[in-house]
Design a protein around this motif. Structure first.
Motif, PDB file in Angstrom:
ATOM      1  N   ARG A  76       0.791  -0.959   0.399  1.00  0.00           N
ATOM      2  CA  ARG A  76      -0.224  -0.162   0.203  1.00  0.00           C
ATOM      3  C   ARG A  76       0.973   1.177   0.426  1.00  0.00           C
ATOM      4  N   TYR A  81       1.512   4.987   0.091  1.00  0.00           N
ATOM      5  CA  TYR A  81       1.415   6.691   1.442  1.00  0.00           C
ATOM      6  C   TYR A  81       0.456   7.044   0.220  1.00  0.00           C
ATOM      7  N   TYR A  82       0.135   7.726  -1.062  1.00  0.00           N
ATOM      8  CA  TYR A  82      -0.508   8.464  -1.405  1.00  0.00           C
ATOM      9  C   TYR A  82      -2.347   7.244  -1.637  1.00  0.00           C
ATOM     10  N   THR A  83      -2.283   6.519  -1.592  1.00  0.00           N
ATOM     11  CA  THR A  83      -3.820   5.782  -1.324  1.00  0.00           C
ATOM     12  C   THR A  83      -4.107   4.727  -0.345  1.00  0.00           C
ATOM     13  N   SER A  84      -4.929   4.466  -0.522  1.00  0.00           N
ATOM     14  CA  SER A  84      -6.085   3.346   1.285  1.00  0.00           C
ATOM     15  C   SER A  84      -5.802   1.618  -0.131  1.00  0.00           C
ATOM     16  N   ASP A  85      -5.310   2.136  -1.431  1.00  0.00           N
ATOM     17  CA  ASP A  85      -5.633   0.117  -1.384  1.00  0.00           C
ATOM     18  C   ASP A  85      -4.297  -0.283  -1.968  1.00  0.00           C
ATOM     19  N   TRP A  86      -4.625  -1.392  -1.444  1.00  0.00           N
ATOM     20  CA  TRP A  86      -3.273  -2.993  -1.814  1.00  0.00           C
ATOM     21  C   TRP A  86      -3.340  -2.863  -3.020  1.00  0.00           C
ATOM     22  N   SER A  87      -1.858  -3.256  -3.494  1.00  0.00           N
ATOM     23  CA  SER A  87      -1.705  -3.049  -5.399  1.00  0.00           C
ATOM     24  C   SER A  87      -0.873  -4.394  -4.759  1.00  0.00           C
TER      25      SER A  87
END
Length: 120
Positions: free
Chosen positions: A99, A101-107
């Motif tokens: 994840r 820092y700039y998003t709450s999404d996991w990729s």
């Protein structure tokens, strides 16, 4: 987020190699790191993974010969390969589930691949 893999090469059957992978970029957290491989004409397959709580899992063909390790705080993952066989020949890819820092999404993020050739 970028991953840089290294350590591939040509090795004789029975030999060893250590693959390394380093992640860079704005990573907030990593919860899984792994190595995949893809041989010519075959689908990409999971070789080994290590989870956030340091549990590991291996492809059956890799058990007892390969060891995955890593430091999720540094974004580094390694694959120690021994007793290599010609059927281990493939392009090896590192992968992390992270994840930024700039998003709450996991990729999932992938390295560029490193060639491992096992041949006499």
């Amino acid at each position: 987020v970028q991953l840089q893999a290294s350590g591939g090469g040509l090795v004789q059957p029975g030999g060893s190699l250590r693959l390394s992978c380093a992640a860079s970029g704005s990573i907030f957290r990593i919860n899984r790191m792994g190595w995949y491989r893809q041989a010519p004409g075959k689908q990409r397959e999971l070789v080994a993974i290590i989870t956030e709580d340091n549990r590991t899992n291996y492809l059956d063909a890799a058990k007892g010969r390969f060891t995955i390790s890593g430091d999720k705080t540094k974004g580094t993952v390694y694959l120690q390969m021994s007793s290599l066989k010609p059927q281990d020949t493939a392009v090896y890819y590192c992968n992390i589930r992270a994840r930024p820092y700039y998003t709450s999404d996991w990729s999932h993020y992938w390295g560029q691949g490193t060639q491992v050739t096992v041949s006499s």
